[in-house]
Design an enzyme around this catalytic site. Structure first.
Site, PDB file in Angstrom:
ATOM      1  N   ASN A 147       2.999   2.779  12.513  1.00  0.00           N
ATOM      2  CA  ASN A 147       1.944   1.709  12.323  1.00  0.00           C
ATOM      3  C   ASN A 147       0.707   2.082  11.767  1.00  0.00           C
ATOM      4  O   ASN A 147      -0.292   1.605  11.599  1.00  0.00           O
ATOM      5  CB  ASN A 147       1.892   0.869  13.795  1.00  0.00           C
ATOM      6  CG  ASN A 147       1.265   1.959  14.833  1.00  0.00           C
ATOM      7  OD1 ASN A 147       0.741   3.148  14.390  1.00  0.00           O
ATOM      8  ND2 ASN A 147       0.935   1.415  15.856  1.00  0.00           N
ATOM      9  N   HIS A 149      -1.174   4.924  12.693  1.00  0.00           N
ATOM     10  CA  HIS A 149      -2.061   5.444  13.625  1.00  0.00           C
ATOM     11  C   HIS A 149      -2.508   6.699  13.429  1.00  0.00           C
ATOM     12  O   HIS A 149      -1.365   7.468  12.901  1.00  0.00           O
ATOM     13  CB  HIS A 149      -2.030   5.214  15.310  1.00  0.00           C
ATOM     14  CG  HIS A 149      -0.691   5.749  15.888  1.00  0.00           C
ATOM     15  ND1 HIS A 149       0.067   5.285  16.885  1.00  0.00           N
ATOM     16  CD2 HIS A 149      -0.023   6.986  15.378  1.00  0.00           C
ATOM     17  CE1 HIS A 149       1.095   6.069  17.134  1.00  0.00           C
ATOM     18  NE2 HIS A 149       0.935   7.322  16.027  1.00  0.00           N
ATOM     19  N   GLU A 154      -4.774   2.970  17.276  1.00  0.00           N
ATOM     20  CA  GLU A 154      -3.727   1.943  17.122  1.00  0.00           C
ATOM     21  C   GLU A 154      -4.579   0.767  16.064  1.00  0.00           C
ATOM     22  O   GLU A 154      -5.621   0.649  16.187  1.00  0.00           O
ATOM     23  CB  GLU A 154      -3.286   1.067  18.214  1.00  0.00           C
ATOM     24  CG  GLU A 154      -2.596   1.909  19.351  1.00  0.00           C
ATOM     25  CD  GLU A 154      -1.123   2.681  18.916  1.00  0.00           C
ATOM     26  OE1 GLU A 154      -0.884   2.836  17.715  1.00  0.00           O
ATOM     27  OE2 GLU A 154      -0.443   2.862  20.079  1.00  0.00           O
TER      28      GLU A 154
HETATM   29  C1  F6R Z   1       0.024  12.985  18.057  1.00  0.00           C
HETATM   30  C2  F6R Z   1      -0.452  11.936  17.586  1.00  0.00           C
HETATM   31  C3  F6R Z   1       0.310  10.815  16.909  1.00  0.00           C
HETATM   32  C4  F6R Z   1       1.459  11.482  15.843  1.00  0.00           C
HETATM   33  C5  F6R Z   1       2.289  10.285  15.491  1.00  0.00           C
HETATM   34  C6  F6R Z   1       3.412  10.692  14.648  1.00  0.00           C
HETATM   35  O1  F6R Z   1      -0.832  13.895  18.746  1.00  0.00           O
HETATM   36  O2  F6R Z   1      -1.615  11.785  17.867  1.00  0.00           O
HETATM   37  O3  F6R Z   1      -0.473  10.312  16.172  1.00  0.00           O
HETATM   38  O4  F6R Z   1       1.038  12.242  15.202  1.00  0.00           O
HETATM   39  O5  F6R Z   1       2.381   9.447  16.549  1.00  0.00           O
HETATM   40  O6  F6R Z   1       4.289  11.135  15.855  1.00  0.00           O
HETATM   41  P1  F6R Z   1       5.623  12.092  15.247  1.00  0.00           P
HETATM   42  O7  F6R Z   1       5.315  13.198  14.448  1.00  0.00           O
HETATM   43  O8  F6R Z   1       6.433  12.188  16.409  1.00  0.00           O
HETATM   44  O9  F6R Z   1       6.249  10.975  14.263  1.00  0.00           O
END
Ligand code: F6R
Length: 260
Positions: A147, A149, A154
């Protein structure tokens, strides 16, 4: 499309690599170049599946005697709330097992928002102050949510300026359920650096891999700057490096190629 490939978009350099291993190597090159120039600075780390390729490469370089992290202060983007440090799904635990247990960052120089703090708002204030009092916040590593973030910022009506206590969206809980026994076990809240906190880093290194990130990478880098997609704030940062695999680069390249 052939990889590797490099694209420059104003303040953002995008490296496109063939696979996860090469993404890890490229991201490690970027990290290590900065670390060599600023061995005693503060660095921000990320969790999730994406940076694991980078951490594997950093561990390999450390074991080969090519890396010294003994002078850095390490921060982390975020932590679930509530969660204990011993919980194997906590980000504290993740950082220990995926990186810090294998390199020479000093334990006393590691900081992460505490999922055990009795008062989450007070913990956010403590953490933000700890980062803001750093003389040299050099580089922040980021992944990106489907999304858009960064950290756990969010979709919202404004970009959060400081470390904040957030309610996770259903889409983030669903995306992170793969790490827990079920979606019901994913904590509903988190403590996260704000977008403003992230923007204080002198350099940002964003990594994205896999086809599920393709659309949001394109929207974040070339779409409008909108707090509904917190990564779009990076368009306003002065020094961003993005490392993608070919799957995550697909929509970005399709749109660039159609206008060039
Ligand atoms: C992790 C964080 C999140 C992840 C994101 C992607 O510390 O802050 O923003 O970077 O959710 O997660 P993955 O890499 O598991 O797809």
């Amino acid at each position: 499309m052939s990889a590797p490939r490099t694209i420059t978009l104003d303040n953002i350099t995008v490296y496109i690599e063939a696979n996860d291993t090469d993404v890890g190597k490229r991201a490690a090159d970027v990290f290590c170049t900065t670390l060599t120039q600023a061995p005693n600075a503060a660095y921000g780390f990320a969790t999730g599946s994406t940076p694991v390729c980078l951490y594997k490469e950093l561990i390999a370089r450390y074991k080969a005697g090519l890396l010294d992290m003994s002078g850095i202060t390490a921060f982390n983007l975020d932590e679930y709330y509530p969660i204990t440090k011993e919980n194997d799904q906590s980000y504290d635990y993740f950082m220990s097992t995926e990186l810090f247990n294998h390199v020479n960052v000093k334990p006393e120089n590691r900081d992460i928002p505490s999922g055990e703090a009795p008062d989450p708002e007070a913990e956010c204030l403590r953490y933000e102050k700890a980062i803001r009092t750093q003389e040299d916040f050099k580089l922040q590593i980021l992944g990106i949510g489907e999304n858009g973030h960064i950290g756990f910022n969010e979709p919202a009506s404004t970009f959060p300026a400081k470390t904040n206590y957030v309610e996770l969206t259903e889409s983030t809980i669903a995306a992170n359920a793969r790490f827990f026994e079920s979606a019901a076990d994913v904590p509903k809240h988190a403590l996260t650096m704000g977008v403003g906190t992230i923007m204080m880093a002198e350099q940002v290194l964003l990594i994205a891999t896999g086809p599920k990130k393709s659309r949001i990478v394109y929207e974040s880098l070339l779409g409008s700057i909108d707090p509904q997609v917190s990564a779009s704030a990076l368009q306003m940062h002065r020094n961003v490096t993005v490392v993608l695999d070919t799957d995550a680069a697909h929509d970005l390249l399709a749109n660039l190629d159609s206008v060039s």
